[in-house]
Design a protein around this motif. Structure first.
Motif, mmCIF file in Angstrom:
data_model
loop_
_atom_site.group_PDB
_atom_site.id
_atom_site.type_symbol
_atom_site.label_atom_id
_atom_site.label_comp_id
_atom_site.label_asym_id
_atom_site.label_seq_id
_atom_site.Cartn_x
_atom_site.Cartn_y
_atom_site.Cartn_z
ATOM 1 N N LEU A 1 0.927 -1.073 -0.146
ATOM 2 C CA LEU A 1 -0.032 -0.173 0.150
ATOM 3 C C LEU A 1 0.930 1.233 -0.133
ATOM 4 O O LEU A 1 0.608 2.383 -0.588
ATOM 5 N N CYS B 1 1.715 1.655 -3.776
ATOM 6 C CA CYS B 1 0.510 2.130 -4.100
ATOM 7 C C CYS B 1 0.586 3.704 -3.842
ATOM 8 O O CYS B 1 -0.389 4.548 -4.247
ATOM 9 N N TYR C 1 -0.055 5.045 -0.645
ATOM 10 C CA TYR C 1 -0.740 5.371 0.531
ATOM 11 C C TYR C 1 0.085 5.866 1.684
ATOM 12 O O TYR C 1 1.131 5.288 1.723
ATOM 13 N N PRO D 1 0.117 -5.939 -6.469
ATOM 14 C CA PRO D 1 -1.146 -4.899 -6.541
ATOM 15 C C PRO D 1 -2.010 -5.168 -7.178
ATOM 16 O O PRO D 1 -3.311 -5.035 -6.973
ATOM 17 N N ARG E 1 -7.431 -1.736 -2.233
ATOM 18 C CA ARG E 1 -7.305 -0.531 -2.915
ATOM 19 C C ARG E 1 -8.735 0.093 -3.205
ATOM 20 O O ARG E 1 -8.813 1.324 -3.061
#
Length: 638
Positions: A431, A435, A437, A608, A617
């Motif tokens: 994450l 990604c 985050y 992911p 997500r």
């Protein structure tokens, strides 16, 4: 001067004067002699004012009346005689008025004459009826109407705008309106459910005031009740309908007529098209009818009668047969009702393409729903990436973290190395690094010396989501903890504040493990309060291992309710799929290849694009990659 002395001379002059007038026979115009009784009003009517003789609306004319017995012209006599153009009214007729009366009508170019005979006679002794009587029959068992024979008087009075009234007598007894089976209907007497007792004489009397004199005129009807009858026929089919038939086909239509009757119905049934009877009965003709109407059946209730049928047959439909009204008409003495239908060509068969289109749309809808349900997460993630303009920027909402990660701490019940590894390594690896985050993870991001309550409240408040990681043993039983964890309601108040009685006992290092269960309780209660009561925080349940129904029964009610309402993201499903894939590898492979496959499994679980991480997500706020926050996490590396 003696009038009788001049009568022969006057008569001779009268005959010479009227020799050149055209004689018009009264009986030719369907007018008979006039009969009356002393004391009644008698009206003589000339039929010379007629469009059959001249255009009386444009050609000027004058009329004179003469008494042929005396040769004298008739003039108004107050209270006795009233002459009004083509009519002479005897307001109180006497026996002496019997005789012939002549009408002379002159136009600028023609002269016409007509003679009317008036007969005045005494009624029979002891009789209330008139000597001269009309005849009307009534039908037994049904409602009948007797028509007053004085319609000429009534219509003439109406043209003078003079009101009149009608009374009826049976024999010498007056019939009151609305009594028993009798009802007055304008110029008729209605009799319900006629029986043989209704036979006899009925007298119709019209009373009025004319020329200042009140008078009346009466006519008597001899009535006989008969058992055999045929009433007004009723055309049941066709019934003003539209019928469609294909070109070139054979077409047959029924004319169905019901005749209320006893005995053989006196009705003829015909088909008419373009105003002409269809008279052909030969099948060799393309359009024909059956030779005569056929009696289908007799009916006894609710109304006695016969059903008649006559068929219209078109052996081969052609273009000229369409868009026409085909009329079935029933001819009878009681009336001539009719019914019709319009023949149209059939519409193109659009049902097949319509049905195919609807089925295709339904199939596409079902497939779309299945695709949307199955790939909802993928569709939403793709839309977020392709159209970020539709989403508001979350960086300006004052939040520091995208998600707060809560999991069982060391020495707390339900703690395991796998859970800690997932929270501290697996989640950040995907994450945060992959990604973009920002997560707040207990044990990694909490500050030394910060109180448990302050740490939980501030960091949950600074987070947009909350991950609640749990296993089967996280909520299944309790272990003794401080008073802080003994009652959830004493930790977080309904307004989100902290109970002051417990605050002092909680002010210890939140990264230490003296009260691990207390932090776990605080996180869960705060999360459930914000998610279920306030609706200010979205809590994402992350299920790390499969939960049986018996284990689920031991979970707190708030967790069970949230899990039932929104579900949970299951890590164990991702692991199970990877495990199944790995066990399909052939046995007997060397240890190096097995180790390589384990590396491939780990790599697949951290991708992911795997189903688990797509769901994670999907629940995260819509944000792109952003810079890390080194100023706070740097303290953990000291």
């Amino acid at each position: 001067m003696d009038l009788n002395f001049f009568s022969p001379v006057a008569l001779i002059l009268f005959c010479i004067y009227h020799t050149n007038c055209t004689n018009v026979d009264r009986h030719f115009w369907r007018f008979g002699d006039i009969f009356s009784v002393p004391g009644d009003v008698a009206m003589l009517n000339s039929s010379l004012v007629s469009p059959k003789l001249f255009n009386f609306t444009h050609v000027p004319y004058n009329i004179s009346w003469y008494n042929l017995k005396t040769g004298q012209e008739l003039n108004n006599e107050t209270g006795r005689l009233l002459v009004h153009r083509e009519n002479v009214w005897f307001l109180n007729v006497t026996l002496a008025d019997t005789g012939e009366y002549e009408t002379i009508l002159r136009t600028p170019s023609h002269c016409y004459r007509q003679v009317t005979n008036l007969t005045v006679e005494e009624p029979d002794a002891g009789e209330c009826a008139r000597p001269r009587r009309a005849k009307q029959n009534m039908t037994s068992g049904v409602t009948n109407k007797l028509s007053c024979p004085l319609m000429d008087y009534i219509e003439k009075l109406n043209s003078y705008d003079i009101r009149s009234s009608i009374t009826w007598h049976k024999g010498c007894q007056r019939i009151e309106d609305g009594t028993g089976m009798f009802t007055y209907l304008e110029n008729y007497l209605k009799i319900d459910r006629v029986t043989s007792e209704n036979s006899g004489t009925y007298t119709c009397t019209v009373t009025f005031t004319l020329g200042g004199v009140s008078g009346s005129v009466s006519e008597t009807i001899d009535t006989m009740v008969i058992g055999r009858y045929s009433l007004v026929p009723q055309v049941r089919e066709p019934a003003s309908e539209i019928i469609k038939a294909p070109m070139g086909s054979n077409f047959t239509k029924q004319c169905l007529v019901f005749v209320p009757s006893v005995g053989e119905p006196e009705v003829d049934v015909f088909w008419v098209v373009r105003g002409r009877l269809i008279s052909s009965h030969l099948p060799s003709d393309r359009v024909y009818t059956t030779e005569k109407h056929k009696t289908l059946r007799w009916e006894d209730s609710p109304i006695k009668g016969a059903w008649l049928e006559r068929l219209l047959i078109i052996s081969e439909l052609k273009t000229e047969d369409y868009y026409l009204n085909y009329t079935c008409r029933a001819f009878s003495a009681r009336g001539n009702p009719m019914g019709y239908f319009t023949l149209l060509p059939t519409d193109p068969n659009v049902m097949v393409p319509i049905a195919s289109t609807l089925c295709s749309l339904a199939l596409l809808f079902i497939i779309g729903v299945i695709i949307l349900y199955s790939f909802k997460v993928d569709i939403v993630l793709w839309f977020r990436m392709s159209f970020p303009v539709f989403y508001t920027d979350k960086d300006s909402d004052g939040k520091l973290y995208d998600a707060y990660v809560a999991y069982p701490q060391k020495s707390a019940f339900g703690f395991s190395k796998d859970v800690e590894m997932f929270a501290l390594h697996t989640l950040p690896e995907v994450l945060e690094k992959a990604c973009g985050y920002k997560l707040f993870i207990v044990g990694r991001d909490c500050l030394p010396g910060e109180a448990i309550v302050d740490s939980v409240e501030e960091n949950i408040q600074a987070s947009r989501r909350m991950f609640l990681l749990y296993t089967a043993s996280t909520f299944t039983r309790k272990r003794p903890t401080s008073s802080t964890s003994s009652n959830n309601n004493n930790i977080i108040m309904s307004d989100g504040s902290v109970d002051s009685d417990n605050t002092d006992s909680q002010r210890v290092n939140s990264c230490e493990v003296e009260y691990p269960d207390a932090r776990q309780q605080l996180e869960r209660v705060a999360a459930m309060h914000r998610a279920l009561l306030e609706g200010t925080l979205k809590v994402i349940l992350v299920e790390l291992e499969e939960i049986s129904p018996s284990q689920l029964e031991q979970f707190p009610e708030s967790v069970r309710h949230l899990r039932k309402r929104q579900g949970a993201v299951c890590w164990w499903k991702n692991k199970k799929k990877t495990h199944v894939w790995r066990t399909c590898i052939k046995k007997g492979e060397d240890e190096e290849k097995e180790k390589g496959e384990q590396n491939m499994e780990l790599s697949a679980s951290l991708s992911p694009s795997s189903r688990f991480w797509k769901e994670m997500r999907y629940h995260m706020p819509v944000r792109g990659k952003r810079a890390a926050y080194p100023e706070k996490t740097a303290l953990l590396n000291l």
